[in-house]
Each structure stands twice: as C-alpha cells, then as structure tokens.
Design an enzyme around this catalytic site. Structure first.
Site, mmCIF file in Angstrom:
data_model
loop_
_atom_site.group_PDB
_atom_site.id
_atom_site.type_symbol
_atom_site.label_atom_id
_atom_site.label_comp_id
_atom_site.label_asym_id
_atom_site.label_seq_id
_atom_site.Cartn_x
_atom_site.Cartn_y
_atom_site.Cartn_z
ATOM 1 N N GLY A 177 0.631 -1.112 0.035
ATOM 2 C CA GLY A 177 -0.020 0.093 -0.037
ATOM 3 C C GLY A 177 0.878 1.075 -0.073
ATOM 4 O O GLY A 177 2.052 1.216 -0.301
ATOM 5 N N LEU A 217 0.261 3.628 -2.174
ATOM 6 C CA LEU A 217 0.743 3.369 -3.588
ATOM 7 C C LEU A 217 0.958 4.766 -4.257
ATOM 8 O O LEU A 217 0.429 5.809 -3.982
ATOM 9 C CB LEU A 217 -0.664 2.961 -4.203
ATOM 10 C CG LEU A 217 -0.952 1.534 -3.589
ATOM 11 C CD1 LEU A 217 -2.538 1.092 -4.320
ATOM 12 C CD2 LEU A 217 -0.048 0.492 -3.723
ATOM 13 N N GLY A 276 5.261 4.316 -8.887
ATOM 14 C CA GLY A 276 5.994 3.050 -9.040
ATOM 15 C C GLY A 276 4.975 1.869 -9.048
ATOM 16 O O GLY A 276 4.984 0.898 -9.902
ATOM 17 N N HIS A 277 4.165 1.737 -8.076
ATOM 18 C CA HIS A 277 3.215 0.563 -7.884
ATOM 19 C C HIS A 277 2.189 0.791 -9.264
ATOM 20 O O HIS A 277 1.759 -0.066 -9.860
ATOM 21 C CB HIS A 277 2.349 0.904 -6.549
ATOM 22 C CG HIS A 277 3.159 0.770 -5.614
ATOM 23 N ND1 HIS A 277 3.370 1.796 -4.519
ATOM 24 C CD2 HIS A 277 3.561 -0.165 -4.948
ATOM 25 C CE1 HIS A 277 4.015 1.483 -3.622
ATOM 26 N NE2 HIS A 277 4.164 -0.064 -3.637
ATOM 27 N N GLY A 335 8.979 -4.867 -9.051
ATOM 28 C CA GLY A 335 9.540 -3.915 -9.343
ATOM 29 C C GLY A 335 11.042 -3.991 -9.452
ATOM 30 O O GLY A 335 11.426 -4.553 -8.328
ATOM 31 N N LYS A 367 13.117 -1.683 -8.829
ATOM 32 C CA LYS A 367 13.693 -0.845 -7.757
ATOM 33 C C LYS A 367 14.027 -1.872 -6.531
ATOM 34 O O LYS A 367 14.881 -1.502 -5.889
ATOM 35 C CB LYS A 367 12.346 -0.038 -7.119
ATOM 36 C CG LYS A 367 12.344 0.149 -5.615
ATOM 37 C CD LYS A 367 12.966 1.632 -5.640
ATOM 38 C CE LYS A 367 12.905 2.082 -4.020
ATOM 39 N NZ LYS A 367 12.647 1.269 -3.166
ATOM 40 N N GLN A 380 14.922 -8.616 -4.223
ATOM 41 C CA GLN A 380 13.646 -9.045 -4.036
ATOM 42 C C GLN A 380 13.020 -9.690 -5.115
ATOM 43 O O GLN A 380 12.701 -10.929 -5.315
ATOM 44 C CB GLN A 380 12.737 -8.056 -3.466
ATOM 45 C CG GLN A 380 11.084 -8.763 -3.687
ATOM 46 C CD GLN A 380 10.205 -7.469 -3.008
ATOM 47 O OE1 GLN A 380 10.085 -7.368 -1.627
ATOM 48 N NE2 GLN A 380 9.291 -6.763 -3.746
HETATM 49 P P1 AMP Z 1 6.147 -2.096 -1.670
HETATM 50 O O1 AMP Z 1 4.803 -1.614 -1.741
HETATM 51 O O2 AMP Z 1 7.253 -1.162 -1.328
HETATM 52 O O3 AMP Z 1 6.214 -3.567 -1.100
HETATM 53 O O4 AMP Z 1 6.211 -2.456 -3.228
HETATM 54 C C1 AMP Z 1 5.656 -3.310 -3.979
HETATM 55 C C2 AMP Z 1 6.008 -3.646 -5.492
HETATM 56 O O5 AMP Z 1 6.126 -2.151 -6.042
HETATM 57 C C3 AMP Z 1 7.295 -4.077 -5.765
HETATM 58 O O6 AMP Z 1 7.556 -5.204 -6.459
HETATM 59 C C4 AMP Z 1 8.260 -2.959 -5.890
HETATM 60 O O7 AMP Z 1 9.621 -3.220 -6.201
HETATM 61 C C5 AMP Z 1 7.645 -2.200 -6.502
HETATM 62 N N1 AMP Z 1 7.879 -0.808 -6.590
HETATM 63 C C6 AMP Z 1 8.245 -0.018 -5.482
HETATM 64 N N2 AMP Z 1 8.674 1.147 -5.821
HETATM 65 C C7 AMP Z 1 8.844 1.259 -7.303
HETATM 66 C C8 AMP Z 1 9.380 1.861 -8.124
HETATM 67 N N3 AMP Z 1 9.699 3.345 -7.863
HETATM 68 N N4 AMP Z 1 9.416 1.696 -9.478
HETATM 69 C C9 AMP Z 1 8.682 0.378 -9.774
HETATM 70 N N5 AMP Z 1 8.530 -0.587 -9.034
HETATM 71 C C10 AMP Z 1 8.391 -0.044 -7.564
#
Ligand code: AMP
Length: 284
Positions: free
Chosen positions: A31, A33, A36-37, A147, A149, A153
């Site tokens: 969340g 969001l 990127g998300h 991602g 990023k 992971q």
């Molecule tokens: P998180 O909510 O931080 O667990 O991220 C969920 C997904 O979004 C993960 O696969 C992250 O790698 C991806 N994500 C987070 N930030 C970015 C970004 N700036 N660009 C691309 N993907 C992202």
C-alpha cells in the site's frame, strides 16, 4: 472494482474470472501506492484480463527495530488509485487473516538472501518469500508483477518460483523515478526537505558509476570506492552497502563485465533508501 478482506472472497472472485476464461495477474504491495506501484498495476491491467492488487503491510518482513508501525496506510486513496487504473480486485487482509497463531511454516531462499539487503535485514526475505507464496496460493495468478527498484527481491522471488515449480510467471518492471532521479518509494515521505534533496544524490552516484564504466573503468573496487566517496559527502547519510554484483547470482565481481547489478542502501535520517542500476556489457 471489489475490495475484499478474506481469503475466501478472493478465491470466489478469481474463480468467477477464471470461469469466463480470463487470465489473472497479481500485484503484491504494502500500500501507500505511488507511481512505481501504478506502473506495475497499469502493465497488469493492460496485458491481463483480471488484475488483483494485494495491500498488506506484512509483519514478517519487518525487523523488530524497523518501521512497521509507522508505515503509511492511506487505504482510501490507495483504493481510489486502483479503481482509476482499472484494477479488478483489491485484497486487503488483516494480519490475523494471513497468519494464524499456530503459523509455523517459512519459505526461504538461501544464498541470494545472505547478501546486500539480507545482511542488515536478516529475516526480511524469509518474510517476503513466505507472504508471496501465501499470496500466490490464495490468488493462483498466471503472473505476478514486481519492480526492479527492489532488484534483490525480484531475483529472490524468481528463484523461489523456479526452485519450487510454482505455476506462474514473474514480470519485473523498470524503476519509476522522481524528476530528479530519486527512485519513488513509500519511505520517501519520511524525509524532510533537506534530506529529500540529499536523497537525489543516490541515483546521481549510480549514474556517475555508469559513466565511469562507459569510459572504460573496470575495477569494481575502484568504482565502489569512488561511489562511497561521493555518498560520504552527503552530510547525514549512513552507508549500509555499495556493491557491484553479478546480475543473476548477486556474487560480488572484481572486474566489470557481463550483466551486473550496481546496488546501494543508504540511511538518510529516518529513511533507509535503496536503489540500483543494471549494467549490461554484453557476453562476458
Ligand atoms: P512495496 O509496496 O514497497 O512492497 O512495493 C510493491 C511493489 O512495487 C514491489 O514489487 C516493488 O519493487 C514495486 N515498486 C516500489 N517502488 C517502485 C518504483 N519506484 N518503481 C517500480 N516499482 C516499484
């Protein structure tokens, strides 16, 4: 768009989509969001018939001193963004829904998780792989989106899916950045304006390294030393790691060739920030 909190409701909704012959995509998130998300969600919606977004701040991937309690949870605006992007289902379980008290099973990828972020966050990836396995079992998607990023992971998840013959594909989408280059992250909002300006220097450091490689510099040790020098000029930055590793195995390299990941983690004030670039110098 439906918003559901229970595993049974997800299974019912996904079964309905399957009966119509649709393909199913999953975008796992915690969340808060952002763009990127949104890039992952938009790719999923564009290419698959039915997109599920999970929103779950997963307790098992946070260490005891980490920001689990402070992690932002703007649930209403998250749902609004999902709706706007054409997501079909938001799955937002409680911790009790995901983990029963007797829960005692872990899914763990060894080796790949001992390096980079795994060094300073010892149980983090075990939490990630366990919750992703659970989400994959609950949603049973054809594909899950991650991602670049979070490069480590994404590699760990790919390895898990391959090793355990999980019946889904993993798609990795490019890092989305702010105009000044800072990788967008939910944790950027912890930064004050000064720290936010400093944070942009992480990507600049990676870019300088990329330029030096393009100019023919090949010693990983020298490149790392020069990145460390650059980062040490940020007044309040504490370097966790700066590494140049093989893009698949995450093993440190001595000489720059082939497909490499240049990755760093730096604490700036309250935020631990990570970033990386992939460099491909062709067959090694
Ligand atoms: P998180 O909510 O931080 O667990 O991220 C969920 C997904 O979004 C993960 O696969 C992250 O790698 C991806 N994500 C987070 N930030 C970015 C970004 N700036 N660009 C691309 N993907 C992202």
């Amino acid at each position: 768009m439906h918003v559901v909190k229970t595993i049974e409701s997800v299974r019912r909704s996904v079964a309905g989509a399957r009966r119509k012959g649709g393909t199913v995509a999953l975008v796992p998130t915690m969340g808060s969001l952002h763009a990127g998300h949104a890039s992952l969600m938009a790719a999923a919606v564009r290419r698959y018939d039915y997109t599920v977004v999970s929103i779950f701040v997963n307790p098992t991937q946070f260490g005891p001193q980490e920001d689990m309690d402070d992690y932002p949870r703007p649930f209403e605006s998250d749902c609004a963004l999902c709706h706007e992007l054409g997501v079909d289902l938001v799955f937002a379980p409680t911790a009790q829904q995901m983990y029963t008290q007797e829960s005692s099973t872990w899914v763990q990828v060894v080796g790949l998780t001992d390096v980079l972020c795994g060094r300073s966050r010892p149980d983090h990836f075990r939490g990630v792989t366990t919750v992703c396995t659970k989400l994959f079992n609950i949603v049973a998607p054809d594909v899950a989106f991650f991602g670049q990023k979070d490069a480590q992971q994404a590699l760990v998840i790919k390895r898990m899916v391959r090793d355990l013959n999980m019946p889904l594909a993993i798609e990795v989408c490019p890092t989305i950045r702010e105009p000044d280059g800072l990788a967008i992250s939910s944790r950027n909002q912890y930064l004050d304006p000064e720290q936010r300006r400093e944070a942009a220097r992480l990507y600049q450091t990676l870019q300088t390294c990329q330029i030096q490689i393009a100019q023919g510099r090949r010693s990983a040790a020298a490149l790392i030393a020069s990145m460390r020098d650059e980062l040490q000029q940020i007044p309040r930055a504490k370097i966790d790691y700066v590494s140049i590793v093989d893009g698949e195995t995450l093993i440190p390299v001595e000489e720059v060739r082939g497909r490499l990941l240049i990755a760093l983690a730096v604490q700036i004030g309250p935020a631990r920030l990570i970033d990386n670039i992939l460099v491909d110098l062709g067959p090694s």
